[in-house]
Design an enzyme around this catalytic site. Structure first.
Site, PDB file in Angstrom:
ATOM      1  CG  ASN A   4      -1.913   1.119   1.238  1.00  0.00           C
ATOM      2  OD1 ASN A   4      -1.793   2.082   0.488  1.00  0.00           O
ATOM      3  ND2 ASN A   4      -2.907   1.022   2.096  1.00  0.00           N
ATOM      4  NE  ARG A  81      -4.152   3.749  -1.947  1.00  0.00           N
ATOM      5  CZ  ARG A  81      -3.776   4.933  -1.501  1.00  0.00           C
ATOM      6  NH1 ARG A  81      -2.562   5.095  -1.024  1.00  0.00           N
ATOM      7  NH2 ARG A  81      -4.608   5.953  -1.535  1.00  0.00           N
ATOM      8  CG  HIS A 170      -8.435   7.481   0.471  1.00  0.00           C
ATOM      9  ND1 HIS A 170      -8.558   8.823   0.769  1.00  0.00           N
ATOM     10  CD2 HIS A 170      -7.102   7.260   0.345  1.00  0.00           C
ATOM     11  CE1 HIS A 170      -7.357   9.373   0.823  1.00  0.00           C
ATOM     12  NE2 HIS A 170      -6.451   8.446   0.565  1.00  0.00           N
ATOM     13  N   GLY A 202      -3.110  11.993   2.860  1.00  0.00           N
ATOM     14  CA  GLY A 202      -4.205  12.175   1.918  1.00  0.00           C
ATOM     15  C   GLY A 202      -5.491  11.967   2.699  1.00  0.00           C
ATOM     16  NE  ARG A 231      -2.653  14.654  -1.993  1.00  0.00           N
ATOM     17  CZ  ARG A 231      -3.073  13.407  -1.882  1.00  0.00           C
ATOM     18  NH1 ARG A 231      -4.005  12.955  -2.683  1.00  0.00           N
ATOM     19  NH2 ARG A 231      -2.574  12.598  -0.968  1.00  0.00           N
ATOM     20  NE  ARG A 275       3.045  11.613  12.970  1.00  0.00           N
ATOM     21  CZ  ARG A 275       3.606  10.491  12.519  1.00  0.00           C
ATOM     22  NH1 ARG A 275       3.679   9.420  13.293  1.00  0.00           N
ATOM     23  NH2 ARG A 275       4.090  10.432  11.286  1.00  0.00           N
ATOM     24  CB  ILE A 322      -5.110  12.332  10.961  1.00  0.00           C
ATOM     25  CG1 ILE A 322      -3.772  12.807  10.393  1.00  0.00           C
ATOM     26  CG2 ILE A 322      -5.740  13.421  11.825  1.00  0.00           C
ATOM     27  CD1 ILE A 322      -3.877  13.955   9.406  1.00  0.00           C
ATOM     28  CG  HIS A 325      -3.048   6.767  15.412  1.00  0.00           C
ATOM     29  ND1 HIS A 325      -3.102   5.659  16.228  1.00  0.00           N
ATOM     30  CD2 HIS A 325      -2.745   6.304  14.175  1.00  0.00           C
ATOM     31  CE1 HIS A 325      -2.811   4.575  15.525  1.00  0.00           C
ATOM     32  NE2 HIS A 325      -2.604   4.941  14.268  1.00  0.00           N
ATOM     33  CD  GLU A 372      -6.228   1.763   2.448  1.00  0.00           C
ATOM     34  OE1 GLU A 372      -6.596   2.394   1.447  1.00  0.00           O
ATOM     35  OE2 GLU A 372      -5.326   2.159   3.205  1.00  0.00           O
TER      36      GLU A 372
END
Length: 390
Positions: A4, A81, A170, A202, A231, A275, A322, A325, A372
């Site tokens: 992935n 992926r 995704h 992403g 992005r 982070r 994100i 966690h 995934e």
């Protein structure tokens, strides 16, 4: 092996199939940095990794060195992926020359991902010539989006000739976590409605209606939608000709700005890693604080817009780096959803429990780790098994 590859990471799992037994797993993060993090079976080391090709070769060397495999030809199939399948791929497929060329061609629509995905397929094909390469597409799950949601308000001829439309990404992650959420809540997935939030470097939001993708935030490319690590997400399209005319920038430079210099990195000036931005905000950096507020606000807007598509919401699901966690981000987002009577259980949210909403919340809120790689491994095994047994 399930691979992935993200824009700055490479997750991997080696499975014994069909038992779905994980032999080894890990992730290489911050690819392109002199301090990339290589974690394998929860042991981490720091080293310089220039690009994804170097990451793959480093991974295979480590598998041999640590005796997870005795020789490379033990790996029978490699599932990759692949971000963009266009309208050509509505399911996973074995990659031969024709399929590989199409994946490369679609790189124009997913410049941060398809070239990386294609590189992975190419390198594994060279290093493991006996293995079968399989592509599992992010866009496949979103092929159920109705035309009034996937078409842009442009001349229809542009769709007919160039297939300019929303594709979404995704998809493997959105489908997986929604199914796991339905199982946890004891719901029939084919009748369940979820809003899933895949939040990492992403990020995308998906409206899942009766077990099918009904709308999603990413569009023609993975650049659209919410603000991300590097992005921009959705912005006024007239900014592009303005930059071209007034700053004399060519298309390649503008594309680079939008895809690699924007988002959290662009606003904070600190990093694309959430982070780092959060630590900076805690230390008083105002631009980092603004970047986080922008990130939260855009995600909340999408969630609220999708509520109009659903007669009921069985759950809001957070996943990916994100989403899984950061209790702070989940709290900030849910505070923007008070009109839906969403309420979190603070302790459960802080502990990253599976169900983090309070008992009196009208909408259930869940944290479901995405997997995934398992989906990739299962699709790969199925295709390889069918090919071998033809």
């Amino acid at each position: 092996m399930a691979i992935n590859s993200g824009s700055s990471s490479l997750k991997f799992k080696l499975y014994e199939m069909p038992a779905e037994k994980v032999c080894v797993s890990g992730i290489i993060e911050r690819i392109g940095s002199p301090e990339a993090q290589f974690s394998i079976n929860n042991k981490t080391k720091t080293l310089a990794i220039k690009n994804h090709e170097e990451a793959i070769r480093c991974l295979l060397t480590e598998l041999l060195k640590q005796n997870f495999i005795d020789e490379l030809n033990e790996i029978v199939g490699v599932g990759h992926r692949v971000a963009h399948g266009g309208e050509f791929f509505d399911r996973s497929t074995i990659v031969n020359k024709k399929e590989f060329a199409r994946i490369e061609q679609l790189g124009e629509l997913a410049p941060l991902h398809n070239p990386v995905n294609a590189m992975g397929i190419k390198v594994f094909s060279e290093v493991l010539p006996q293995s079968i390469q399989v592509a599992v597409f992010d866009t496949a799950f979103h092929q159920t989006i109705p035309s009034y949601n996937y078409l842009y308000p442009l001349p229809y001829s542009l769709y007919q000739k160039y297939k300019i439309r929303k594709y979404g990404f995704h998809g493997t992650s959105h489908q997986y976590v929604a199914k796991r959420a339905a199982e946890f809540l004891k719901l029939d997935f084919q009748e369940a409605n979820f809003i899933t939030c895949h939040l990492g470097n992403g990020a995308s939001i998906c409206c899942i209606k009766e077990g099918k993708s009904f709308d999603t935030s990413m569009g023609f490319t993975p650049t659209d939608g919410v603000m991300m690590g590097t992005r921009s997400g959705g912005i006024d399209p007239m900014i592009f000709p303005f930059l071209e005319k007034n700053l004399l920038l060519d298309v390649n430079k503008i594309e680079h700005i939008i895809n690699k210099e924007s988002g959290l990195l662009g606003i904070s000036g600190i990093s694309n890693d959430f982070r780092d931005v959060q630590n900076s905000a805690r230390n008083g950096n105002e631009l980092s604080k603004i970047a986080i507020k922008m990130f939260v606000r855009k995600i909340s807007e999408y969630i609220l817009s999708y509520t109009s598509e659903l007669k009921r919401i069985d759950g809001i699901v957070f996943t990916a780096g994100i989403g899984e966690h950061s209790a702070y981000v989940r709290q900030q987002i849910c505070e923007q959803l008070t009109c839906l009577n969403v309420k979190l259980n603070k302790q459960k949210n802080d502990d990253n429990d599976k169900l983090i909403s309070s008992k009196n919340s009208k909408v259930k809120v869940l944290v479901i780790p995405t997997d995934e790689e398992l989906v990739i491994a299962k699709d790969t095994y199925k295709l390889v098994h069918n090919l071998v047994n033809v």
